[in-house]
Design a protein around this motif. Sequence first.
Motif, PDB file in Angstrom:
ATOM      1  N   GLN A  68      73.481 126.549  -5.506  1.00 10.26           N
ATOM      2  CA  GLN A  68      74.783 127.187  -5.555  1.00 10.26           C
ATOM      3  C   GLN A  68      74.609 128.708  -5.549  1.00 10.26           C
ATOM      4  N   TRP A  93      75.792 130.878  -7.527  1.00  4.94           N
ATOM      5  CA  TRP A  93      75.529 131.401  -8.866  1.00  4.94           C
ATOM      6  C   TRP A  93      74.089 131.158  -9.292  1.00  4.94           C
ATOM      7  N   GLU A  94      73.463 130.075  -8.793  1.00  9.38           N
ATOM      8  CA  GLU A  94      72.065 129.819  -9.127  1.00  9.38           C
ATOM      9  C   GLU A  94      71.165 130.882  -8.513  1.00  9.38           C
ATOM     10  N   ALA A 120      72.127 133.877  -7.841  1.00  6.74           N
ATOM     11  CA  ALA A 120      72.406 135.102  -8.595  1.00  6.74           C
ATOM     12  C   ALA A 120      71.676 135.090  -9.931  1.00  6.74           C
ATOM     13  N   LEU A 121      71.615 133.919 -10.573  1.00  8.72           N
ATOM     14  CA  LEU A 121      70.912 133.812 -11.845  1.00  8.72           C
ATOM     15  C   LEU A 121      69.417 134.048 -11.660  1.00  8.72           C
ATOM     16  N   THR A 161      68.352 137.669 -11.485  1.00 15.95           N
ATOM     17  CA  THR A 161      68.403 138.527 -12.673  1.00 15.95           C
ATOM     18  C   THR A 161      67.031 139.029 -13.065  1.00 15.95           C
ATOM     19  N   GLU A 164      76.353 129.288 -14.722  1.00  9.39           N
ATOM     20  CA  GLU A 164      76.817 130.581 -14.207  1.00  9.39           C
ATOM     21  C   GLU A 164      77.119 131.556 -15.341  1.00  9.39           C
ATOM     22  N   SER A 165      77.620 131.031 -16.449  1.00  8.07           N
ATOM     23  CA  SER A 165      77.989 131.890 -17.574  1.00  8.07           C
ATOM     24  C   SER A 165      76.787 132.546 -18.241  1.00  8.07           C
ATOM     25  N   ARG A 207      74.408 134.245 -16.669  1.00  7.20           N
ATOM     26  CA  ARG A 207      73.871 135.359 -15.888  1.00  7.20           C
ATOM     27  C   ARG A 207      73.801 136.647 -16.694  1.00  7.20           C
ATOM     28  N   ASP A 233      79.594 141.588 -17.597  1.00  3.85           N
ATOM     29  CA  ASP A 233      78.972 140.730 -16.597  1.00  3.85           C
ATOM     30  C   ASP A 233      78.491 141.594 -15.438  1.00  3.85           C
TER      31      ASP A 233
END
Length: 411
Positions: A8, A10-11, A13-14, A17, A57-58, A60, A142
């Motif tokens: 996904q 968000w994955e 994006a994580l 990090t 996602e939360s 990140r 965020d």
Amino acid sequence: MPRQSKKQPWEKALQATAPWRGWTVCNERGKVRIKLQFPPGACIANASASLPYEWAESSRQPVYALLLKIYEPVMEGGITLKAAIADALAISDHKSQEVVTPWPGIVAAFREHKLTLDNRIAEKTFEASYGRYLNVALLHLDGRNAAQTGKALMEKVLTHQRVNQKPGKKHGEALKPWVEMPKSRLECCLALKKFLEYAVAEHRQPQSFLVPEADYLKIRGADAKSRKKAVLTDAEVLELIRLLPETWANVIKICRVFGVRSWEVAFITRATNDDGEPQLRVTKGKTYNTRGGVKEETDPRWLEAVAVDGSTFGLVESWDQLKLPPTVTGKSLGAVLRRLPYWQQLMAEYEARGEWLRPYSLRDTFSVRAHGIVQDDTLIAAAMGHTVEVHHRSYRTSEWRSVRTAFAEAS
């Protein structure tokens, strides 16, 4: 054909990090795991450690904030990866699997705390005093430019560029940032201070989010000077009564003659007092919070009249036949008055004199007129349903017109 990634957005994006070479973030059984992998001969040893965050996602923002804290200490070789994580999270080894609550979850928990446990405030009070500031704070907690300290968060929220969200012609127009609005600036800083203290104490957020007192006082600025509240003349009150429909004219009469809060109109009854005479009485007290956070109500009270140009309009005698609107609140009364050209004219005239005219001014007018006929301020405070301390702190007790008259008569 290139192989399509099933991850996904968000994955990805994580995982991003950890932007430094040798540092990676991956999913291990639903938890976030850090891996350090360096070529042979590197001065930093390979290592890995699980973080107390769900692979979601939360996570990140808290993962990125943690990585920023531990990167330099670990790369300098003065501390191991696991020790750096434990220091940054400020948790003991036996709690290493506990999850540091993501910020949206902390906001939800803080709201529930305020509504049910702390002061037990109303939902609309929370939204006005906390919610609007916390919604903006979440935007700055965020992403890669997220605030890493409480001080930075306050500064970002105060200077955030806002736009009008209400439907209508002004929708989308730029609004002043809160830093330029003294009262909102104070309220915003206080709301964030309380929220961040709660986040650190109850949800294991880093101590860096506590704002030192010196920084807090500097950021929030000086107290705004209170606006001087308007006091209406008897002639102005009589003109309002003449121009308004009968039901709302009666509300003006009641609020001015008895100095009641507009919502109290619905709780007024006529009864017989100790002297055997008919008198009006407010049966419901105002709800307030004690210092211990317990909700209490002021006592019901008998109403005392202060005449308008010598008249009390026979309100006691005709109470049971008096026509009133179905609902009376400060908001509904204000809406009716603002549609009146004469009220708009009065607002402009008082504003030019540096005074603030609003529906509640009828109560301040009662206070000033009562001080002209009653010498004991504790009796006036009792008639208005509050303590004498509140009376002197929050209400007008005199105006220049009455001061001049009193000195003229004395001389």
